[in-house]
Design an enzyme around this catalytic site. Structure first.
Site, PDB file in Angstrom:
ATOM      1  N   ALA A 132       6.149  11.186   8.922  1.00  0.00           N
ATOM      2  CA  ALA A 132       7.548  11.462   8.622  1.00  0.00           C
ATOM      3  C   ALA A 132       7.991  10.894   7.277  1.00  0.00           C
ATOM      4  O   ALA A 132       8.933  11.398   6.680  1.00  0.00           O
ATOM      5  CB  ALA A 132       8.439  10.927   9.729  1.00  0.00           C
TER       6      ALA A 132
ATOM      7  N   CYS B 240      11.460  -8.815   7.769  1.00  0.00           N
ATOM      8  CA  CYS B 240      10.692  -9.684   6.887  1.00  0.00           C
ATOM      9  C   CYS B 240      10.146  -8.882   5.715  1.00  0.00           C
ATOM     10  O   CYS B 240       8.956  -8.629   5.617  1.00  0.00           O
ATOM     11  CB  CYS B 240       9.533 -10.328   7.626  1.00  0.00           C
ATOM     12  SG  CYS B 240      10.034 -11.313   9.019  1.00  0.00           S
TER      13      CYS B 240
HETATM   14  C1  LIG Z   1       8.793   5.779  12.008  1.00  0.00           C
HETATM   15  C2  LIG Z   1       9.898   6.482  11.323  1.00  0.00           C
HETATM   16  C3  LIG Z   1       9.676   7.157  10.119  1.00  0.00           C
HETATM   17  C4  LIG Z   1       8.346   7.127   9.385  1.00  0.00           C
HETATM   18  O1  LIG Z   1       7.379   7.879  10.046  1.00  0.00           O
HETATM   19  P1  LIG Z   1       5.830   7.712   9.641  1.00  0.00           P
HETATM   20  O2  LIG Z   1       5.177   8.867  10.328  1.00  0.00           O
HETATM   21  O3  LIG Z   1       5.418   6.395  10.218  1.00  0.00           O
HETATM   22  O4  LIG Z   1       5.730   7.776   8.178  1.00  0.00           O
HETATM   23  C5  LIG Z   1      10.727   7.824   9.549  1.00  0.00           C
HETATM   24  N1  LIG Z   1      11.932   7.846  10.138  1.00  0.00           N
HETATM   25  C6  LIG Z   1      12.184   7.211  11.297  1.00  0.00           C
HETATM   26  C7  LIG Z   1      13.539   7.285  11.896  1.00  0.00           C
HETATM   27  C8  LIG Z   1      11.177   6.506  11.924  1.00  0.00           C
HETATM   28  O5  LIG Z   1      11.442   5.861  13.053  1.00  0.00           O
END
Ligand SMILES: *Cc1c(COP(=O)(O)O)cnc(C)c1O
Length: 408
Positions: free
Chosen positions: A76, A332
């Site tokens: 994401a 952190c």
């Molecule tokens: C975990 C998360 C992401 C990032 O997703 P990845 O696949 O780990 O890069 C983006 N937006 C939200 C709201 C998330 O919880």
């Protein structure tokens, strides 16, 4: 009690274990079905392509979308980058260079916006109310003639708070502005329907839904309106040219199967997880004085609880909770212990933000685990408060706000 396996995992918003059924579905694609989905000349490639297309259909079905509207990515973070940079780059020629988002978005959205600001874009960061939400009226008022995109998440990753997405989508549609949503936390937990919710682009991630890490997708609307965006990764022309790179076939297979399971089990699982969360919440707020739930309780994901314990030092609390895996309101980042920007934006002071815990409940959580956790937190908070001079004053009925502290 003591035979509960520890540490207890309650950080499903950070990542989920891969569901054993998902792992099972993936395994053949690490073995003899290893083909490259772009190989058009032999059965290895055809097999891989078929599996990818089946996964694409599952994800599209879960969103009420067409499979052609799903582009696979590495997760994401990439999907958010592709959606925002891609749309803004494409619409720049038309003179559109303004983005509307909110201060509580995920860093993958905020840092992408910050990057674009350094390249001539203007960004409106909407504030949130104390309950963590923005209103459709705020969005409508922020839209300008040169607005390219509105980007607002469905569910917040720190609090689980839900924005009024359908109404926000409608406000964007009425203004003729594209609407992107980071749907990561919502997908598979509550229904996400791109038609009903007026969504034009949606970012997804497999590992937040019991799939593998390193694979995600971007939903890109093809009709009414047709969304166009500039690719951000070039070479090979995979994914209809939107995102080049050899497809992560086992990951995509796992993602598709995870989406199918989540869809089929959504109603029963969200009810079960909600019951568990409410059990924990009720125990914590009744057994611990000055325990404050952060964010709207009504508009919230079923499994997420964000709770602050006043008069407790956050770091010490976490140290006492080694048997459970939860997140805290102290991010952190680098060496500094920064209070959560999401909680700060909701009006919490640094102390309360630092003393907050994010507890996320998921598919494999049991009631016995949560009873263990409630006992443990209650004991730890009481122990830390017993050592705190501040707490002693509160007990004696002294209003801490009236005290003039002498610096030393
Ligand atoms: C975990 C998360 C992401 C990032 O997703 P990845 O696949 O780990 O890069 C983006 N937006 C939200 C709201 C998330 O919880």
């Amino acid at each position: 009690m003591t035979d509960i396996k520890r540490p207890i995992y309650l950080d499903y918003a950070a990542t989920c274990p891969v569901d054993p059924r998902v792992l099972e579905a993936m395994l053949p694609y690490f073995g003899d079905r290893f083909g490259n989905a772009a190989s058009r000349t032999h059965v290895f490639g055809w097999q891989a392509e078929e599996a990818v297309e089946a996964a694409r259909r599952e994800i599209a079905t879960s969103l009420n979308a067409d499979p052609k509207e799903i582009t696979f990515t590495s997760g994401a973070t990439e999907s958010n980058n592709l959606a925002i940079k891609g749309v803004v780059e494409y619409l720049a020629e038309a003179g559109k260079k303004h983005i509307v988002t909110a201060v509580t978005e995920h860093k993958a959205v905020l840092d992408t916006c910050k990057h674009l600001e350094r390249h001539g874009c203007e960004v409106t960061y909407l504030p949130v109310a104390q309950d963590g939400r923005v209103t459709p009226e705020q969005v409508a008022a922020a839209i300008r003639p040169d607005t390219a995109l509105v980007s607002l998440m469905i569910a917040n990753n720190e609090t689980g708070v839900l924005h009024p997405i359908t109404e926000i989508g409608a406000a964007c549609r009425a203004a003729g502005v594209l609407f992107h949503t980071d749907a990561v936390q919502a997908f598979g937990k509550i229904p996400v329907d791109v038609e009903a919710m007026n969504i034009d682009l949606a970012s997804l991630s497999a590992h937040k839904l019991y799939g593998p890490k390193g694979v995600g997708a971007l939903y890109i609307r093809r009709r009414k309106p047709r969304v166009r965006l500039a690719p951000q990764i070039h070479g090979g022309g995979h994914e209809r040219g939107t995102r080049s790179g050899t497809l992560n076939v086992p990951g995509i297979v796992g993602f598709g199967y995870a989406a199918k399971l989540a869809r089929e089990e959504l109603a029963s699982e969200s009810a079960r997880v909600f019951e568990l969360r409410e059990h924990l919440r009720r125990r914590l707020v009744t057994e611990i004085p000055h325990a404050i739930v952060n964010g709207s309780l009504e508009h919230r994901l079923p499994g997420t609880l964000n709770i602050s314990f006043a008069y407790v030092e956050g770091e010490s609390l976490l140290m006492g909770l080694k048997d459970i895996a939860v997140s805290s309101g102290s991010a952190c980042t680098s060496a500094s212990l920064e209070p959560s920007y999401v909680l700060r934006a909701m009006g919490l002071d640094d102390e309360l933000a630092h003393s907050s815990l994010r507890i996320t409940i998921g598919r494999f959580t049991t009631r016995e685990e949560l009873d263990f956790v409630a006992d443990l937190i209650q004991r730890e908070v009481a122990r830390l408060r017993d050592m705190s001079p501040l707490w002693e004053m509160v007990q004696e009925g002294i209003d801490l706000r009236t005290i003039e502290w002498t610096p030393h």
